[in-house]
Scaffold this active site. Structure first.
Site, PDB file in Angstrom:
ATOM      1  CG  MET A  96       7.704  20.721  28.962  1.00 18.05           C
ATOM      2  SD  MET A  96       7.856  20.538  27.165  1.00 18.05           S
ATOM      3  CE  MET A  96       6.894  21.930  26.580  1.00 18.05           C
ATOM      4  CG  LEU A 100       8.296  26.380  36.794  1.00 22.79           C
ATOM      5  CD1 LEU A 100       8.590  25.896  38.208  1.00 22.79           C
ATOM      6  CD2 LEU A 100       7.469  25.345  36.041  1.00 22.79           C
ATOM      7  CG  ASP A 107      -1.836  21.617  28.388  1.00 22.81           C
ATOM      8  OD1 ASP A 107      -1.722  22.141  27.274  1.00 22.81           O
ATOM      9  OD2 ASP A 107      -1.204  21.999  29.382  1.00 22.81           O
ATOM     10  N   GLY A 156       0.170  29.358  36.284  1.00 21.39           N
ATOM     11  CA  GLY A 156      -0.486  28.080  36.057  1.00 21.39           C
ATOM     12  C   GLY A 156       0.234  26.938  36.750  1.00 21.39           C
ATOM     13  CG  HIS A 157       4.056  25.758  35.551  1.00 17.19           C
ATOM     14  ND1 HIS A 157       4.378  26.768  34.667  1.00 17.19           N
ATOM     15  CD2 HIS A 157       4.010  24.621  34.813  1.00 17.19           C
ATOM     16  CE1 HIS A 157       4.533  26.252  33.461  1.00 17.19           C
ATOM     17  NE2 HIS A 157       4.319  24.954  33.520  1.00 17.19           N
TER      18      HIS A 157
END
EC number: 6.3.2.1
Length: 291
Positions: free
Chosen positions: A38, A41, A158, A44-45
């Protein structure tokens, strides 16, 4: 992964519409990995794209703030958006293509048909955010149809979302592999999240109780489910009395495959999860456990 793919660090192509995406997708070579995001960034991305490099020859990153997964009063309008910065991150991580569509391009009309996550998607995050996983699975399904990836990479942070995506792929016979990247953490051990930017310094100090609680639970894993939850809860109870306080939505130890809470005599793969609010910011974290 090919040497050419590893060396690729030029600016990625940008597709803003499904038609542009379809045209550019035809030029991609080898095994294609999708990293759905989403935007906003962070580290983690980057970890997701690093995992994608291990899985495929070419990386496609999507940048789309999905309105279907935001409930009333949530931060859809204020969710951070900075496509220029996101494009630089994608270039640095070797993405060949970024798909950044508008809401109108993803949802050209009322979205009547949605993916039902079933009972597995109505507990924990699904209970506190009704409709959330239906929105997530619907947009992931769309992205799979549009990008046609060979593999898609999701984060272990997640964990419930990851499990539901895997279940959707299995139940609907989707021809895409699902890979998981470990949770990325900031230097103070807070799980990396775009929402961390909302925390004041004092709130961030309080938020560190989430990772401390999970670590305490993991350290108590030899004592079984009761001991794990007791150890984690003790840390969160102390944080609830702190300033600013941590308000816990849930602390749960669940079966890694079904996300049902485990019985006291459980043996197998489990996940210890926590969701809590610090100030106006809601955070989640988890740790996988083998009992």
């Amino acid at each position: 992964m090919t040497d050419a793919a590893q060396a690729h660090r030029s600016a990625p192509a940008l597709a803003r519409t499904p038609e542009e995406l379809a045209c550019l997708r035809r030029s991609l070579e080898g095994r294609v990995a999708l990293v759905p995001t989403m935007g906003a960034l962070h580290g983690g991305h980057r970890a997701l794209m690093a995992a994608a490099r291990e899985q495929a020859d070419t990386i496609v990153a999507s940048v789309f703030v999905n309105p279907l997964q935001f409930g009333p009063g949530e931060d859809y309008e204020s969710y951070p958006r900075d496509l220029d910065t996101d494009m630089r991150v994608c270039a640095e991580e070797g993405a060949a293509l970024v798909f950044a569509p508008s809401v109108e391009d993803v949802y050209p009309g009322e979205q009547i048909v949605r993916i039902d996550p079933g009972d597995m998607g109505r507990v924990l995050e699904g209970e506190f955010r009704p409709g959330f996983f239906g929105g997530v699975l619907t947009v992931v399904n769309k992205l799979f149809n549009l990008v046609q990836p060979d593999v898609a990479v999701f984060g272990q942070k997640d964990a419930q979302q990851l499990a539901l995506v895997r279940r959707m792929v299995r139940d609907l016979n989707m021809a895409v592999d699902i890979a998981a990247a470990p949770t990325m953490r900031d230097s103070d051990n807070l799980a990396s999240s775009s929402r961390n930017a909302y925390l004041s310094p004092a709130e961030r100090r309080s938020a560190l109780s989430l990772s401390r609680a999970l670590l305490a639970g993991a350290d108590a894993s030899v004592t079984g489910p009761v001991g794990i939850l007791s150890a984690a809860r003790a840390v969160l109870d102390e944080a609830a009395a702190g300033e600013p306080p941590v308000t816990v939505d849930y602390l749960a130890l669940v079966d890694a495959n079904t996300f049902a809470e485990v019985p006291n005599d459980f043996r197998g793969e489990a996940v210890l999860l926590v969701a809590a609010r610090v100030g106006r910011t809601r955070l989640i974290d988890n740790v996988p456990l083998s009992l």
